[in-house]
Structures are given as C-alpha cells and as structure tokens.
Design a protein around this motif. Structure first.
Motif, PDB file in Angstrom:
ATOM      1  N   UNK A  17       0.863  -1.179   0.000  1.00 22.78           N
ATOM      2  CA  UNK A  17       0.000   0.000   0.000  1.00 22.78           C
ATOM      3  C   UNK A  17       0.896   1.224   0.000  1.00 22.78           C
ATOM      4  N   UNK A  18       0.476   2.218  -0.776  1.00 25.71           N
ATOM      5  CA  UNK A  18       1.327   3.407  -0.888  1.00 25.71           C
ATOM      6  C   UNK A  18       0.581   4.640  -0.389  1.00 25.71           C
ATOM      7  N   UNK A  19       1.351   5.607   0.045  1.00 26.66           N
ATOM      8  CA  UNK A  19       0.748   6.886   0.384  1.00 26.66           C
ATOM      9  C   UNK A  19       1.745   8.003   0.143  1.00 26.66           C
ATOM     10  N   UNK A  20       1.222   9.219   0.051  1.00 29.25           N
ATOM     11  CA  UNK A  20       2.086  10.388  -0.126  1.00 29.25           C
ATOM     12  C   UNK A  20       2.273  11.077   1.205  1.00 29.25           C
ATOM     13  N   UNK A  21       3.516  11.432   1.494  1.00 29.85           N
ATOM     14  CA  UNK A  21       3.805  12.105   2.752  1.00 29.85           C
ATOM     15  C   UNK A  21       4.155  13.554   2.442  1.00 29.85           C
ATOM     16  N   UNK A  22       3.422  14.457   3.080  1.00 21.70           N
ATOM     17  CA  UNK A  22       3.628  15.889   2.850  1.00 21.70           C
ATOM     18  C   UNK A  22       4.177  16.546   4.117  1.00 21.70           C
ATOM     19  N   UNK A  23       5.305  17.256   3.992  1.00 25.13           N
ATOM     20  CA  UNK A  23       5.796  18.045   5.118  1.00 25.13           C
ATOM     21  C   UNK A  23       5.142  19.429   5.021  1.00 25.13           C
ATOM     22  N   UNK A  24       4.975  20.116   6.168  1.00 19.91           N
ATOM     23  CA  UNK A  24       4.301  21.421   6.110  1.00 19.91           C
ATOM     24  C   UNK A  24       5.075  22.411   5.243  1.00 19.91           C
TER      25      UNK A  24
END
Ligand code: ZN
Length: 234
Positions: A17-24
């Motif tokens: 499973x994949x996801x996108x990680x966003x830093x502020x």
C-alpha cells in the motif's frame, strides 16, 4: 525460482500500500506564532534599550530581555514543530504529531470539512484529526481528490475552497509504503464479527473496510467498490 518463493513474492506484492507524505509548507507560520515572535522581538528591543541604552537602567530591563528572548525563541521553535506531516493514500489520511501517527482509514471517515479558522477537520468514527489548510495545501488537494474518488459522500468542502487549491500533481509529496495496518480488533463489515487474526481479514482496496475472508461481498458495503477477488490481504 521455486513455486514457494513465487507464492511468497505475490503475497508480498498484494500487501503493498502506498501513500504520499507531505511536510508542512516552509513559509507557513500560524498567527499565534507570528504574534509571539513579534512580541518577543519588541520586548527584546525594549529590554536592550532599558538595560543598556538608557543612562539610568530601568529595574524591569532584565525581565523584558528574558521575556523577549523566551517568546522569540519559542516562536521560532513552535513555528517549525507545531504542524506535523500529513499522509494521504491507500490507508486514508494520517497526521504525524511528535512521535505519534493518527490514522483514519477512508472507511472510517464521517466528514471532511474546513472550519472558520481555516483548519481541515477530518472527523472519524473513533479518532479525528485537524491541520491548517495553509500549512498543507497540497495534502488537502490530495485528500479532496482521493477522497472524492473513494468516499465522495463524506466530502463537505465548498467548491470555492477546492478551486483555490493547487492541482494535485503526480510528484507531489514523497511516495512511501504504508506501514502495518492494525487489523486485529476490527469488526467484519458484513457479519459484525470481530476479526481476531490478520490472516482472516480481507480489505477493500478502495476504502480499507475490513471483512472476514469467507464473507467478502461482491461490492464493498461501505464504498460500493467492486470487491470479490479484488479484496486484499491485510
Ligand atoms: Zn470499500
């Protein structure tokens, strides 16, 4: 390659499973942080004047200096630490705060909205999470685009707010694998029986809803996606 190795490899692929990680956003600072920084800087300035520049130093000069330094340093530290990274993908939406990760699967989201203070509110059945839209415009764009596709009924964001966001782009955020999902303890959506073992669970690839492997319906009862053989191992 032996048959056993092959089987192992395809089982592993199924779980991916994949996801996108966003830093502020680096430019983001909440209003409270900006005010604390300004007050700190002013107090520091006044303190310097009271302590060293006046011919007769004022009694409260050192306190002003101390207060100013604390506020100013605090605002710098808080500005960087107060908003965590946001993850969006196959396993819903997750917010990192400190060392913790609060995750809400798509199937558990009851409502996604933006409140009057500009915070994105994601209300789940058990947990909820919130983050400032200004700090995470790209993450929000992805929440709305993936959520709109996976569980459109719970999206309660105004069209004007959506139009103000950047277009979701393929290379937004950092693509990461979803770590272990907690499956044991959840209940089968079809039978309401508890799922005791991960190996007995099958998950909807669209919304993450869990079913006992012998009770997977043709269509997901939560998001209506076609299931059957598409249901994935946990
Ligand atoms: Zn589903």
């Amino acid at each position: 390659m032996t048959a056993a190795k092959k089987a192992k490899k395809s089982a592993a692929a199924k779980r991916e499973r994949k996801e996108r990680r966003f830093t502020p956003e680096a430019t983001y600072a909440s209003r409270a942080t900006v005010y604390a920084g300004m007050i700190g800087a002013l107090a520091l300035g006044a303190g310097v004047y009271a302590q060293w520049l006046r011919e007769e130093p004022l009694r409260y000069g050192p306190y002003l200096l101390g207060l100013g330094a604390v506020c100013f340093a605090g605002s710098l530290w808080k500005g960087a630490a107060e908003v965590g990274s946001v993850r969006v993908g196959d396993a819903g939406v997750a917010l990192e705060s400190g060392g913790d990760l609060v995750r809400i699967l798509w199937c558990d989201i009851e409502r996604v909205s933006i409140d009057a203070a500009g915070k994105v509110q994601i209300k789940g059945k058990e947990a909820s999470l919130a983050f400032p839209a200004d700090a995470h415009p790209k993450a929000l764009a992805w929440v709305l685009s993936e959520g709109g596709r996976r569980v459109p009924d719970v999206m309660a964001v105004k069209r004007a707010d959506i139009e103000a966001l950047p277009e979701p782009k393929e290379f937004d955020g950092e693509l990461v694998a979803v770590e272990e999902l907690q499956v044991a303890g959840r209940h089968c959506r079809a039978t309401e029986k508890p799922i005791s073992f991960e190996r007995d669970a099958r998950l909807c690839p669209n919304c993450g809803e869990a079913y006992l492997k012998d009770h997977v319906p043709k269509k997901c009862l939560t998001c209506q996606a076609e299931l059957g053989t598409r249901a994935r191992e946990a």
